[in-house]
Design a protein around this motif. Structure first.
Motif, mmCIF file in Angstrom:
data_model
loop_
_atom_site.group_PDB
_atom_site.id
_atom_site.type_symbol
_atom_site.label_atom_id
_atom_site.label_comp_id
_atom_site.label_asym_id
_atom_site.label_seq_id
_atom_site.Cartn_x
_atom_site.Cartn_y
_atom_site.Cartn_z
ATOM 1 N N UNK A 375 0.705 -1.095 -0.049
ATOM 2 C CA UNK A 375 0.166 0.035 -0.037
ATOM 3 C C UNK A 375 0.734 1.165 0.052
ATOM 4 N N UNK A 376 0.486 2.172 -0.717
ATOM 5 C CA UNK A 376 1.099 3.677 -0.624
ATOM 6 C C UNK A 376 -0.271 4.334 -0.004
ATOM 7 N N UNK A 377 -0.071 4.726 1.212
ATOM 8 C CA UNK A 377 -0.989 5.410 1.920
ATOM 9 C C UNK A 377 -2.387 4.362 1.876
ATOM 10 N N UNK A 378 -3.634 4.939 1.464
ATOM 11 C CA UNK A 378 -4.671 4.280 1.373
ATOM 12 C C UNK A 378 -4.904 3.564 0.108
ATOM 13 N N UNK A 379 -3.745 3.680 -0.743
ATOM 14 C CA UNK A 379 -3.846 2.954 -2.066
ATOM 15 C C UNK A 379 -3.366 1.534 -2.266
ATOM 16 N N UNK A 380 -4.030 0.534 -2.736
ATOM 17 C CA UNK A 380 -3.436 -0.649 -2.683
ATOM 18 C C UNK A 380 -2.947 -0.674 -3.922
ATOM 19 N N UNK A 381 -1.791 -1.545 -4.051
ATOM 20 C CA UNK A 381 -1.133 -1.892 -5.459
ATOM 21 C C UNK A 381 -0.299 -2.940 -5.518
ATOM 22 N N UNK A 382 0.353 -3.213 -6.536
ATOM 23 C CA UNK A 382 1.672 -4.193 -6.483
ATOM 24 C C UNK A 382 2.871 -3.669 -6.794
ATOM 25 N N UNK A 383 3.825 -4.286 -5.907
ATOM 26 C CA UNK A 383 5.337 -3.747 -6.147
ATOM 27 C C UNK A 383 6.057 -4.756 -6.629
ATOM 28 N N UNK A 384 6.684 -4.290 -7.784
ATOM 29 C CA UNK A 384 7.531 -5.160 -8.587
ATOM 30 C C UNK A 384 8.781 -4.848 -8.358
ATOM 31 N N UNK A 393 2.436 -0.690 -9.285
ATOM 32 C CA UNK A 393 1.499 -0.404 -9.909
ATOM 33 C C UNK A 393 0.237 -0.206 -9.392
ATOM 34 N N UNK A 394 -0.390 1.210 -9.516
ATOM 35 C CA UNK A 394 -1.830 1.356 -9.056
ATOM 36 C C UNK A 394 -2.446 2.155 -9.845
ATOM 37 N N UNK A 395 -3.251 2.962 -9.483
ATOM 38 C CA UNK A 395 -4.096 3.867 -10.247
ATOM 39 C C UNK A 395 -3.166 5.092 -10.880
ATOM 40 N N UNK A 396 -2.017 5.678 -9.927
ATOM 41 C CA UNK A 396 -0.937 6.406 -10.350
ATOM 42 C C UNK A 396 0.470 5.516 -10.282
ATOM 43 N N UNK A 397 0.871 4.856 -11.067
ATOM 44 C CA UNK A 397 2.198 4.287 -10.948
ATOM 45 C C UNK A 397 3.323 5.001 -10.440
ATOM 46 N N UNK A 398 4.342 4.287 -9.683
ATOM 47 C CA UNK A 398 5.374 5.006 -9.482
ATOM 48 C C UNK A 398 6.848 4.374 -9.663
ATOM 49 N N UNK A 399 7.568 4.900 -10.145
ATOM 50 C CA UNK A 399 8.807 4.248 -10.620
ATOM 51 C C UNK A 399 9.988 4.592 -9.891
#
Length: 587
Positions: A375-384, A393-399
């Motif tokens: 999670x990044x704050x309240x946003x769930x996602x997948x970390x590669x 990878x979430x609504x706004x990906x982070x690289x």
């Protein structure tokens, strides 16, 4: 007159000033700062129409040309008194009549917007307020029910470390919105009513709003997504997660177009700088991630990443609309494909863009998959974990690039609770002020993540181990001794409290071994027989480990024996000193 010259003239949008010269063969412009004798020249036979405008830089001469690649040429900086001179020059050399147009200076923001030739004109009371070349329009969207948003081509990236302000790219308009209410109207036939207009309908018989009609006209006239010629290949009904929706992907020689129900996006291949192909953690879908610079925009929202998704087992048959000579220009490009959808699209993108497709790295989580849930704050996602960085990878990906990472630290939730099932991972960047914190990561992923990051020479700090040592650290010999002393002090306090509650006669008895045993037996019998308080009886029961009953003789005798045995064990350590104490008393 053989030659006519005009001084202090600007050519197009250039900030350089120069001279404009006309003759019977054509005309040319040369900047004053140009050292070489190479003016920009044009043929007089290519001029179709000429217009005189009032603009910000005095007056403008606009020439409509016959060439499709250069449909319009403008020269700014003319003075008002030069109008007659320009009219005579164009009439004598090229037989062109100069048309003068008045500009609306009212400053109204309502009027009439229409497409005229290669421009979008906005008129107020029949006078032109401003014009927008269609070649500068990058995208058109229906922003609201009656609102059309035009996005313009972004300016080129500024030069790095450009200290000279004159060499930096100036601010430019990037979006404009038109509010167009009402329905789209068209002229009726001769047998229609007196009003002469009727509502325009689409193919399904539905009414078309004026905003939709204007939007469709812009798409047909402007260079949005499509270039001259047909598309190379089209993939229908593709699920795009960012920005959310279903789009048709249309590939052109130099751009990618996302055609949706109400929005269109044009992505030039030059703006695609990274391509990732990552399997989802459900092991059923594959994600294609495109890193964009500059990002695509929808209103005030920027999308620096484009994320599409397909089922792993979905296949497609595709044939490219290219000749053999054109296919030979691209490496690894085939005419026909019959393979899973994600493989076909990624291979076509790789060939057309010339960019490398980045697969997942060698990282494997506790279940053997390529990524982890976070999670990044309240946003769930997948970390590669990639070979050279991280991508969330979430609504706004982070690289995140490892080369720009200062350190990565692990910490437990709640201040280092050893029983916590999750932990946080903080990534400290060298270039960014704010850190990236990935939370709610399963504790079983600590070992795989640590091993992978250490293999990439990433500075790693595990704060969880320090917290566990602070909580679970074994006791030293000194600590055990202090605990034993504390327990003995507690026992002494209990004995003293019991002695105070005993009768006074028990303290006058002679001190010998048998009397001590008998006095303890009497005290124990008295305490057990009189019942005492409930708290005292409960504590005795807990100490003995047995459930007592004062009326049971067998249990009473058993308690006596246990008490005597405990007393002897407690006094066995002092047996060597007891005789000395007796002898000293007799003396």
């Amino acid at each position: 007159m053989s030659t006519v010259t005009f001084e202090n003239i600007f050519h197009g949008d250039s900030s350089e000033i120069g001279k404009l010269r006309f003759n019977a063969a054509g005309f040319g412009w040369k900047a004053y700062s140009s050292e070489e004798n190479n003016p920009t020249t044009y043929s007089g036979h290519d001029v179709r129409h000429a217009t005189w405008f009032r603009v910000a830089r005095n007056f403008q001469l606009r020439l409509a040309m016959r060439q499709a690649e250069k449909p319009r040429i403008t020269f700014d900086g003319f003075k008002r008194e030069e109008l007659d001179k320009v009219k005579r020059t164009l009439d004598e050399f090229f037989n062109i009549k100069l048309e003068t147009r008045d500009t609306s200076l009212k400053g109204w923001n309502w009027g009439k917007a229409q497409v005229q030739g290669n421009d979008i004109t906005f008129q107020v009371q029949g006078k032109t307020a401003f014009e927008i070349p269609l070649s500068t329009v990058a995208n058109s969207n229906i922003a609201g029910k009656n609102e059309v948003a035009l996005e313009f081509n972004p300016p080129p990236a500024p030069a790095q470390n450009a200290k000279d302000l004159s060499k930096r790219v100036p601010d430019e308009l990037i979006e404009m919105r038109f509010y167009i209410p009402g329905k789209s109207m068209k002229s009726k036939g001769s047998d229609a009513g007196s009003d002469g207009e009727e509502t325009d309908l689409d193919e399904d018989g539905n009414e078309i709003t004026a905003a939709d009609a204007f939007h469709n006209m812009i798409k047909d006239k402007a260079d949005i997504g499509a270039v001259v010629g047909d598309s190379i290949v089209v993939f229908e009904d593709i699920l795009v997660l960012t920005p959310r929706g279903r789009f048709s992907l249309e590939f052109y020689p130099d751009s990618l177009r996302l055609l949706g129900k109400s929005t269109d996006y044009r992505v030039p291949f030059t703006s695609i700088h990274r391509i990732f192909l990552l399997p989802k953690l459900d092991d059923l879908h594959i994600q294609l991630v495109l890193g964009l610079d500059p990002p695509i925009r929808q209103g005030a929202t920027r999308y620096p990443f484009l994320v599409a998704q397909w089922p792993k087992d979905e296949e497609v048959d595709a044939e490219l609309n290219l000749s053999d000579e054109e296919i030979a220009k691209y490496p690894d490009l085939q005419r026909k494909y019959e393979a899973p959808t994600f493989q076909v699209i990624s291979r076509v993108l790789k060939s057309l863009t010339g960019k490398k497709v980045t697969p997942p790295g060698g990282f494997r989580n506790a279940q053997g998959l390529n990524g982890i849930k976070a999670n990044v704050k309240a946003v769930q996602g997948e970390l590669y974990f990639l070979e050279k960085g991280l991508i969330f990878i979430a609504k706004q990906p982070i690289l995140i690039d490892f080369s720009k990472t200062e350190s990565i630290s692990f910490s437990r939730v709640g201040g280092g609770i050893a029983s916590a099932k999750t932990f946080d991972m903080r990534v400290v960047s060298k270039t960014e002020v704010a850190d990236h914190v990935f939370s709610a990561i399963s504790k079983e992923e600590v070992t795989p993540i640590s091993s992978f990051l250490q293999s990439k020479n990433v500075r790693l700090k595990n704060e969880m181990e320090e917290a566990v040592m602070d909580i679970d650290e074994p006791l030293s010999d000194d600590d055990e001794e202090m605990d034993s002393i504390a327990s003995e002090d507690e026992e002494d306090q209990k004995k003293k409290s019991k002695d105070k509650s005993k009768p006074a006669k028990s303290a006058k008895k002679p001190v010998d071994d048998e009397d001590d045993d008998e006095s303890e037996d009497e005290d124990f019998m008295g305490e057990s027989s009189d019942g005492g308080s409930p708290s005292e009886s409960d504590s005795d029961d807990e100490d003995s480990g047995m459930a007592s009953d004062a009326s049971d003789p067998y249990m009473e005798e058993l308690r006596k024996k246990q008490a005597k045995r405990a007393k002897k064990n407690a006094d066995s350590g002092d047996d060597a000193e007891k005789p000395k104490a007796k002898k000293a008393k007799k003396e």
